[in-house]
Design a protein around this motif. Structure first.
Motif, mmCIF file in Angstrom:
data_model
loop_
_atom_site.group_PDB
_atom_site.id
_atom_site.type_symbol
_atom_site.label_atom_id
_atom_site.label_comp_id
_atom_site.label_asym_id
_atom_site.label_seq_id
_atom_site.Cartn_x
_atom_site.Cartn_y
_atom_site.Cartn_z
ATOM 1 N N ILE A 34 0.847 -1.187 0.000
ATOM 2 C CA ILE A 34 0.000 0.000 0.000
ATOM 3 C C ILE A 34 0.888 1.245 0.000
ATOM 4 O O ILE A 34 1.932 1.264 0.666
ATOM 5 C CB ILE A 34 -0.920 0.037 1.244
ATOM 6 C CG1 ILE A 34 -1.724 -1.260 1.375
ATOM 7 C CG2 ILE A 34 -1.858 1.231 1.171
ATOM 8 C CD1 ILE A 34 -2.595 -1.320 2.631
ATOM 9 N N TYR A 36 0.809 5.234 1.100
ATOM 10 C CA TYR A 36 0.097 6.207 1.918
ATOM 11 C C TYR A 36 0.706 7.591 1.723
ATOM 12 O O TYR A 36 1.903 7.734 1.486
ATOM 13 C CB TYR A 36 0.181 5.854 3.404
ATOM 14 C CG TYR A 36 -0.740 4.760 3.836
ATOM 15 C CD1 TYR A 36 -0.353 3.429 3.772
ATOM 16 C CD2 TYR A 36 -2.015 5.050 4.312
ATOM 17 C CE1 TYR A 36 -1.208 2.419 4.172
ATOM 18 C CE2 TYR A 36 -2.874 4.046 4.712
ATOM 19 C CZ TYR A 36 -2.462 2.730 4.647
ATOM 20 O OH TYR A 36 -3.311 1.739 5.028
ATOM 21 N N GLY A 43 -2.861 12.036 10.076
ATOM 22 C CA GLY A 43 -2.531 10.626 9.939
ATOM 23 C C GLY A 43 -2.362 10.255 8.474
ATOM 24 O O GLY A 43 -2.835 10.973 7.590
ATOM 25 N N PRO A 44 -1.683 9.161 8.195
ATOM 26 C CA PRO A 44 -1.509 8.730 6.799
ATOM 27 C C PRO A 44 -2.844 8.433 6.132
ATOM 28 O O PRO A 44 -3.767 7.926 6.773
ATOM 29 C CB PRO A 44 -0.675 7.453 6.932
ATOM 30 C CG PRO A 44 -0.004 7.561 8.266
ATOM 31 C CD PRO A 44 -0.976 8.284 9.138
ATOM 32 N N GLN A 45 -2.916 8.748 4.838
ATOM 33 C CA GLN A 45 -4.123 8.477 4.054
ATOM 34 C C GLN A 45 -3.793 7.509 2.934
ATOM 35 O O GLN A 45 -2.778 7.642 2.264
ATOM 36 C CB GLN A 45 -4.656 9.771 3.444
ATOM 37 C CG GLN A 45 -5.228 10.749 4.445
ATOM 38 C CD GLN A 45 -5.743 11.981 3.724
ATOM 39 O OE1 GLN A 45 -4.966 12.742 3.186
ATOM 40 N NE2 GLN A 45 -7.041 12.144 3.702
ATOM 41 N N PHE A 46 -4.675 6.558 2.727
ATOM 42 C CA PHE A 46 -4.523 5.564 1.672
ATOM 43 C C PHE A 46 -4.518 6.215 0.296
ATOM 44 O O PHE A 46 -5.321 7.095 0.015
ATOM 45 C CB PHE A 46 -5.688 4.577 1.769
ATOM 46 C CG PHE A 46 -5.770 3.584 0.650
ATOM 47 C CD1 PHE A 46 -6.527 3.863 -0.486
ATOM 48 C CD2 PHE A 46 -5.118 2.377 0.738
ATOM 49 C CE1 PHE A 46 -6.626 2.943 -1.514
ATOM 50 C CE2 PHE A 46 -5.209 1.448 -0.293
ATOM 51 C CZ PHE A 46 -5.967 1.740 -1.415
ATOM 52 N N GLN A 99 -3.899 -11.928 6.508
ATOM 53 C CA GLN A 99 -3.537 -10.560 6.835
ATOM 54 C C GLN A 99 -2.715 -10.504 8.100
ATOM 55 O O GLN A 99 -3.138 -10.928 9.154
ATOM 56 C CB GLN A 99 -4.778 -9.698 7.002
ATOM 57 C CG GLN A 99 -4.434 -8.229 7.212
ATOM 58 C CD GLN A 99 -5.646 -7.337 7.191
ATOM 59 O OE1 GLN A 99 -6.756 -7.805 7.351
ATOM 60 N NE2 GLN A 99 -5.451 -6.058 6.993
ATOM 61 N N LEU A 102 1.054 -4.589 9.307
ATOM 62 C CA LEU A 102 1.395 -3.718 8.187
ATOM 63 C C LEU A 102 2.670 -2.972 8.567
ATOM 64 O O LEU A 102 2.682 -2.221 9.543
ATOM 65 C CB LEU A 102 0.225 -2.765 7.951
ATOM 66 C CG LEU A 102 0.091 -2.049 6.628
ATOM 67 C CD1 LEU A 102 0.016 -3.037 5.479
ATOM 68 C CD2 LEU A 102 -1.163 -1.183 6.660
ATOM 69 N N ALA B 104 -5.762 0.042 5.627
ATOM 70 C CA ALA B 104 -5.820 0.519 6.999
ATOM 71 C C ALA B 104 -6.152 2.006 7.012
ATOM 72 O O ALA B 104 -5.546 2.793 6.290
ATOM 73 C CB ALA B 104 -4.493 0.268 7.713
ATOM 74 N N PHE B 105 -7.129 2.366 7.832
ATOM 75 C CA PHE B 105 -7.549 3.750 7.992
ATOM 76 C C PHE B 105 -6.968 4.277 9.300
ATOM 77 O O PHE B 105 -7.129 3.641 10.344
ATOM 78 C CB PHE B 105 -9.074 3.838 8.025
ATOM 79 C CG PHE B 105 -9.738 3.399 6.752
ATOM 80 C CD1 PHE B 105 -9.971 2.055 6.498
ATOM 81 C CD2 PHE B 105 -10.126 4.326 5.804
ATOM 82 C CE1 PHE B 105 -10.592 1.638 5.325
ATOM 83 C CE2 PHE B 105 -10.747 3.919 4.627
ATOM 84 C CZ PHE B 105 -10.970 2.581 4.390
ATOM 85 N N PHE B 106 -6.353 5.434 9.230
ATOM 86 C CA PHE B 106 -5.665 5.984 10.383
ATOM 87 C C PHE B 106 -6.472 7.052 11.093
ATOM 88 O O PHE B 106 -7.225 7.806 10.465
ATOM 89 C CB PHE B 106 -4.326 6.599 9.961
ATOM 90 C CG PHE B 106 -3.240 5.589 9.767
ATOM 91 C CD1 PHE B 106 -3.129 4.892 8.576
ATOM 92 C CD2 PHE B 106 -2.336 5.311 10.780
ATOM 93 C CE1 PHE B 106 -2.135 3.949 8.389
ATOM 94 C CE2 PHE B 106 -1.331 4.374 10.605
ATOM 95 C CZ PHE B 106 -1.233 3.684 9.409
ATOM 96 N N GLY B 107 -6.263 7.122 12.396
ATOM 97 C CA GLY B 107 -6.742 8.257 13.163
ATOM 98 C C GLY B 107 -5.774 9.409 13.036
ATOM 99 O O GLY B 107 -4.751 9.309 12.348
#
Lengths: 114, 115
Positions: A34, A36, A43-46, A99, A102, B104-107
């Motif tokens: 992935i 980011y 925070g990191p974004q996809f 899974q 990460l 994964a979604f982060f805060g």
């Protein structure tokens, strides 16, 4: 692993040019990857992901390339814009087909000049 | 909101005190991650929870660090006897988990300052 100290690698590009950000991953058993984007104070974004059974995947203005032979991942951003300025991280995971955790790479700071 | 929520957003504590950081993941997400990010650095993996499986604690830097996840939802990261080198942003993320996607979604993180 190698430490980059207090300074992240930096890529500086002109607005409108294409950007290529590279990442070397460590685990040949990882089956997904992935990218980011992290802007200051957030925070990191996809951005985009790719499974290990693929070597290329395209999104909107972004393309991810995977070379499993040399364990290398790249993110290409077309027509880079000032809003693309951020730190970009690659992440690997999914050991052995299920899974797992990460794990993130060191990050590259992209700076876009207007 | 439907995103990952972390609290507090900022925490200043004295050296030697214990702190608890909270993470509310996205509802239904079975996977939850904690990371630590020092200024200008990458994301250091701390711990990973997946459903009812035993957590992967391999990233915890010392026995002063621990984390729990109650009822498969909310998680708390506890740092005992805080040290100045613990100062960092602590990020939590969640993802749907096995079979449900791995994004994964982060805060927004908790910025911890130990003085």
């Amino acid at each position: 692993g190698e430490s980059v100290g207090l300074h992240l690698p930096t890529l500086s590009v002109q607005e409108g040019d294409n950007s290529i950000i590279n990442c070397a991953y460590s685990n040949s058993a990882s089956d997904y990857f992935i990218w980011y984007k992290q802007e200051s104070g957030k925070g990191p974004q996809f951005i985009i992901d790719i499974r290990s059974n693929m070597d290329k995947r395209q999104g909107q203005r972004v393309t991810v390339l995977l070379n499993k032979t040399v364990k290398h991942l790249s993110l290409q951003i077309a027509a880079t814009q000032p809003g693309d300025s951020a730190v970009y991280f690659c992440a690997e995971g999914g050991y052995g087909g299920s899974q797992g955790n990460l794990i993130f790479g060191k990050g590259t700071k992209l700076s876009v000049k207007p | 909101g439907a995103g990952v929520s972390q609290s507090p957003s900022n925490k200043v504590t004295e050296k030697g005190k214990d702190v608890e950081l909270r993470c509310d993941p996205i509802s239904g997400h079975t996977a939850l991650y904690w990371y630590r990010q020092s200024l200008g650095q990458g994301l250091e993996f701390l711990i990973y929870f997946q459903g009812n499986s035993a957590p992967d604690k391999s990233g915890l830097p010392s026995d002063r660090f621990s984390a729990e996840r109650t009822g498969g939802s909310v998680s708390t990261l506890t740092i005992q006897r805080t040290q100045q080198e613990d100062s960092a942003v602590y990020l939590c993320a969640s993802s749907p988990g096995v079979g449900g996607g791995f994004e994964a979604f982060f805060g927004q993180g908790t910025r911890l300052t130990v003085v």
